[in-house]
Design a protein around this motif. Structure first.
Motif, PDB file in Angstrom:
ATOM      1  N   MET A  85       0.765  -1.278  -0.078  1.00 16.16           N
ATOM      2  CA  MET A  85      -0.061   0.005   0.057  1.00 16.16           C
ATOM      3  C   MET A  85       0.704   1.236   0.128  1.00 16.16           C
ATOM      4  O   MET A  85       2.036   1.411   0.809  1.00 16.16           O
ATOM      5  N   SER A  86       0.434   2.273  -0.873  1.00 16.52           N
ATOM      6  CA  SER A  86       1.242   3.573  -0.804  1.00 16.52           C
ATOM      7  C   SER A  86       0.425   4.437  -0.634  1.00 16.52           C
ATOM      8  O   SER A  86      -0.782   4.462  -0.522  1.00 16.52           O
ATOM      9  N   VAL A  87       0.916   5.714   0.014  1.00 17.80           N
ATOM     10  CA  VAL A  87       0.172   6.901   0.318  1.00 17.80           C
ATOM     11  C   VAL A  87       0.516   7.754  -0.852  1.00 17.80           C
ATOM     12  O   VAL A  87       1.731   8.032  -1.304  1.00 17.80           O
ATOM     13  N   VAL A  88      -0.679   8.169  -1.525  1.00 15.00           N
ATOM     14  CA  VAL A  88      -0.623   9.204  -2.715  1.00 15.00           C
ATOM     15  C   VAL A  88      -1.160  10.342  -2.525  1.00 15.00           C
ATOM     16  O   VAL A  88      -2.329  10.422  -1.856  1.00 15.00           O
ATOM     17  N   LEU A  89      -0.599  11.479  -3.004  1.00 17.53           N
ATOM     18  CA  LEU A  89      -1.125  12.602  -2.797  1.00 17.53           C
ATOM     19  C   LEU A  89      -1.453  13.260  -4.339  1.00 17.53           C
ATOM     20  O   LEU A  89      -0.514  13.445  -5.069  1.00 17.53           O
ATOM     21  N   VAL A  90      -2.569  13.912  -4.405  1.00 15.51           N
ATOM     22  CA  VAL A  90      -2.910  14.425  -5.697  1.00 15.51           C
ATOM     23  C   VAL A  90      -3.230  16.064  -5.549  1.00 15.51           C
ATOM     24  O   VAL A  90      -4.089  16.416  -4.703  1.00 15.51           O
ATOM     25  N   VAL A  91      -2.420  16.670  -5.922  1.00 18.52           N
ATOM     26  CA  VAL A  91      -2.372  18.304  -5.619  1.00 18.52           C
ATOM     27  C   VAL A  91      -3.112  18.802  -6.826  1.00 18.52           C
ATOM     28  O   VAL A  91      -2.561  18.718  -8.070  1.00 18.52           O
ATOM     29  N   ALA A  92      -4.266  19.736  -6.598  1.00 24.61           N
ATOM     30  CA  ALA A  92      -5.117  20.404  -7.612  1.00 24.61           C
ATOM     31  C   ALA A  92      -4.878  21.763  -7.396  1.00 24.61           C
ATOM     32  O   ALA A  92      -5.430  22.419  -6.374  1.00 24.61           O
ATOM     33  N   PRO A  93      -4.564  22.698  -8.364  1.00 21.63           N
ATOM     34  CA  PRO A  93      -4.283  23.973  -8.184  1.00 21.63           C
ATOM     35  C   PRO A  93      -6.009  24.627  -8.043  1.00 21.63           C
ATOM     36  O   PRO A  93      -6.184  25.520  -7.216  1.00 21.63           O
ATOM     37  N   HIS A  94      -6.808  23.945  -8.916  1.00 22.46           N
ATOM     38  CA  HIS A  94      -8.236  24.228  -8.803  1.00 22.46           C
ATOM     39  C   HIS A  94      -9.102  22.756  -8.632  1.00 22.46           C
ATOM     40  O   HIS A  94      -8.824  22.274  -9.250  1.00 22.46           O
ATOM     41  N   ALA A  95     -10.354  23.079  -8.026  1.00 20.80           N
ATOM     42  CA  ALA A  95     -11.414  21.807  -7.809  1.00 20.80           C
ATOM     43  C   ALA A  95     -11.530  21.561  -9.529  1.00 20.80           C
ATOM     44  O   ALA A  95     -11.885  22.296 -10.227  1.00 20.80           O
ATOM     45  N   ASP A  96     -11.340  20.383 -10.005  1.00 20.67           N
ATOM     46  CA  ASP A  96     -11.458  19.767 -11.135  1.00 20.67           C
ATOM     47  C   ASP A  96     -10.134  19.243 -11.964  1.00 20.67           C
ATOM     48  O   ASP A  96     -10.412  18.548 -12.616  1.00 20.67           O
ATOM     49  N   ASP A  97      -9.231  19.912 -11.628  1.00 19.27           N
ATOM     50  CA  ASP A  97      -7.975  19.608 -12.035  1.00 19.27           C
ATOM     51  C   ASP A  97      -7.466  18.150 -12.006  1.00 19.27           C
ATOM     52  O   ASP A  97      -6.988  17.451 -12.765  1.00 19.27           O
ATOM     53  N   GLU A  98      -7.745  18.028 -10.462  1.00 17.57           N
ATOM     54  CA  GLU A  98      -7.369  16.403 -10.171  1.00 17.57           C
ATOM     55  C   GLU A  98      -8.070  15.276 -11.205  1.00 17.57           C
ATOM     56  O   GLU A  98      -7.775  14.306 -11.587  1.00 17.57           O
ATOM     57  N   SER A  99      -9.440  15.608 -11.443  1.00 15.77           N
ATOM     58  CA  SER A  99     -10.163  14.809 -12.357  1.00 15.77           C
ATOM     59  C   SER A  99      -9.780  14.825 -13.762  1.00 15.77           C
ATOM     60  O   SER A  99      -9.798  13.662 -14.319  1.00 15.77           O
ATOM     61  N   LEU A 100      -9.834  15.899 -14.368  1.00 14.57           N
ATOM     62  CA  LEU A 100      -9.215  15.924 -15.647  1.00 14.57           C
ATOM     63  C   LEU A 100      -7.978  15.448 -16.065  1.00 14.57           C
ATOM     64  O   LEU A 100      -7.633  14.851 -16.839  1.00 14.57           O
ATOM     65  N   GLY A 101      -6.808  15.634 -14.938  1.00 16.01           N
ATOM     66  CA  GLY A 101      -5.624  15.285 -15.345  1.00 16.01           C
ATOM     67  C   GLY A 101      -5.294  13.754 -14.533  1.00 16.01           C
ATOM     68  O   GLY A 101      -4.672  12.939 -15.365  1.00 16.01           O
ATOM     69  N   CYS A 102      -5.966  13.202 -13.577  1.00 15.59           N
ATOM     70  CA  CYS A 102      -5.801  11.982 -13.214  1.00 15.59           C
ATOM     71  C   CYS A 102      -6.750  11.314 -12.422  1.00 15.59           C
ATOM     72  O   CYS A 102      -6.679  10.382 -11.612  1.00 15.59           O
ATOM     73  N   GLY A 103      -7.930  11.508 -13.101  1.00 15.17           N
ATOM     74  CA  GLY A 103      -9.153  10.990 -12.318  1.00 15.17           C
ATOM     75  C   GLY A 103      -9.263   9.330 -12.529  1.00 15.17           C
ATOM     76  O   GLY A 103      -9.584   8.664 -11.373  1.00 15.17           O
ATOM     77  N   VAL A 143       5.149  22.661  -5.046  1.00 16.17           N
ATOM     78  CA  VAL A 143       5.291  21.621  -4.561  1.00 16.17           C
ATOM     79  C   VAL A 143       6.763  20.778  -4.824  1.00 16.17           C
ATOM     80  O   VAL A 143       6.984  19.984  -3.829  1.00 16.17           O
ATOM     81  N   MET A 144       7.367  21.277  -5.902  1.00 16.64           N
ATOM     82  CA  MET A 144       8.828  20.672  -6.115  1.00 16.64           C
ATOM     83  C   MET A 144       9.657  21.027  -4.973  1.00 16.64           C
ATOM     84  O   MET A 144      10.450  20.527  -4.398  1.00 16.64           O
ATOM     85  N   SER A 145       9.303  22.376  -4.424  1.00 16.23           N
ATOM     86  CA  SER A 145      10.042  22.799  -3.210  1.00 16.23           C
ATOM     87  C   SER A 145       9.795  22.393  -2.054  1.00 16.23           C
ATOM     88  O   SER A 145      10.886  21.828  -1.339  1.00 16.23           O
ATOM     89  N   ALA A 146       8.564  21.914  -1.851  1.00 17.14           N
ATOM     90  CA  ALA A 146       8.070  21.259  -0.573  1.00 17.14           C
ATOM     91  C   ALA A 146       8.718  19.980  -0.600  1.00 17.14           C
ATOM     92  O   ALA A 146       8.817  19.036   0.532  1.00 17.14           O
ATOM     93  N   ALA A 147       8.764  19.230  -1.874  1.00 19.57           N
ATOM     94  CA  ALA A 147       9.129  17.757  -1.996  1.00 19.57           C
ATOM     95  C   ALA A 147      10.656  17.616  -1.897  1.00 19.57           C
ATOM     96  O   ALA A 147      11.140  16.317  -2.078  1.00 19.57           O
ATOM     97  N   LYS A 148      11.518  18.813  -1.703  1.00 22.17           N
ATOM     98  CA  LYS A 148      12.953  18.375  -1.876  1.00 22.17           C
ATOM     99  C   LYS A 148      13.257  17.452  -0.937  1.00 22.17           C
ATOM    100  O   LYS A 148      12.739  17.255   0.194  1.00 22.17           O
ATOM    101  N   GLN A 149      14.369  16.714  -1.034  1.00 20.72           N
ATOM    102  CA  GLN A 149      14.766  15.643  -0.256  1.00 20.72           C
ATOM    103  C   GLN A 149      14.855  15.962   1.298  1.00 20.72           C
ATOM    104  O   GLN A 149      14.414  15.065   2.105  1.00 20.72           O
ATOM    105  N   PHE A 150      15.586  17.087   1.571  1.00 11.98           N
ATOM    106  CA  PHE A 150      15.723  17.283   3.097  1.00 11.98           C
ATOM    107  C   PHE A 150      14.577  17.580   3.882  1.00 11.98           C
ATOM    108  O   PHE A 150      14.417  17.819   4.885  1.00 11.98           O
TER     109      PHE A 150
END
Length: 222
Positions: free
Chosen positions: A1-19, A123-130
């Motif tokens: 099992m993995s923990v997955v996060l979908v970040v959407a700038p606006h509601a519906d971006d998540e479904s359009l992009g990776c629903g 997102v890329m800044s928040a996801a930096k390895q450190f």
């Protein structure tokens, strides 16, 4: 099992992009969390009825997919460029620290909408390895009406290198998008159900399946 996060700038971006990919992860037993960065509000000039309708839509979409959790930063849409990037990064980082995502899906940086660029960078800044050593994979999704309208000659176009077979999950994606009725219009509008199906079929032909969603792999640790 993995923990997955979908970040959407606006509601519906998540479904359009990776629903379809969201539905696929959930069927596989993964935890899928939805982080909504912006939200319409009366302070931003929206009517009460529109704000209430959007809140109900978000709740219904989360239930449609069976999301493990939804978190809203409630930042002003189309005004993210008025905020410091540090502020946005801190808010996203705080949520990262709470759920510790292993897989992240985010909007593509070169989309036409400036909010997508800002969210991508944050997102890329928040996801930096450190900052987030638990993140193992980051992918960018394409958003109809934004990704294909990137007409900046100096910018790289969306070039997918990862495809997920969503043949069994396309109808769930369509069901979720139908909930966002105010965001849909008749074909040939990009955010039409016909266009969504057509893109899924196009990406499917590239992957050798009936329907697919396409992504750009940004980071992977094996």
């Amino acid at each position: 099992m993995s923990v997955v996060l979908v970040v959407a700038p606006h509601a519906d971006d998540e479904s359009l992009g990776c629903g379809g990919t969201i539905a696929r992860h959930l069927q596989a037993g993964d935890e899928v969390y939805w982080l909504l960065v912006t939200m319409i509000s009366t302070e931003a000039g929206y009517a009460d009825v529109a704000v209430e309708k959007r809140a109900a839509e978000i709740k219904a979409v989360a239930k449609c997919y069976g999301m493990s959790g939804v978190h809203q930063l409630k930042l002003p849409p189309a005004q993210l460029d008025t905020l410091s990037k540090g502020t946005i990064v801190r808010k996203i980082s705080k949520y990262f620290q709470k759920i510790k995502p292993e897989i992240i899906y985010t909007a593509y940086r070169n989309d036409a909408h400036s909010d997508h660029e800002i969210v991508y960078d944050a997102v890329m800044s928040a996801a930096k390895q450190f900052r987030a050593p638990y993140v193992r994979r980051i992918l960018a999704y394409e958003t109809l009406s934004e990704t294909e309208f990137c007409l900046k000659p100096e910018s790289a176009a969306f070039r997918p290198n990862v495809f997920f077979d969503i043949s069994l999950f396309l109808e769930r994606k369509i069901e979720a998008l139908t909930i966002f009725s105010s965001e849909l219009q008749d074909f040939p509008f990009p955010r039409s159900l016909e266009a969504v199906r057509a893109l899924a079929m196009l990406r499917g032909t590239q992957a050798g399946v009936s329907a697919a969603e396409a992504f750009m792999l940004l980071k992977e640790i094996n």
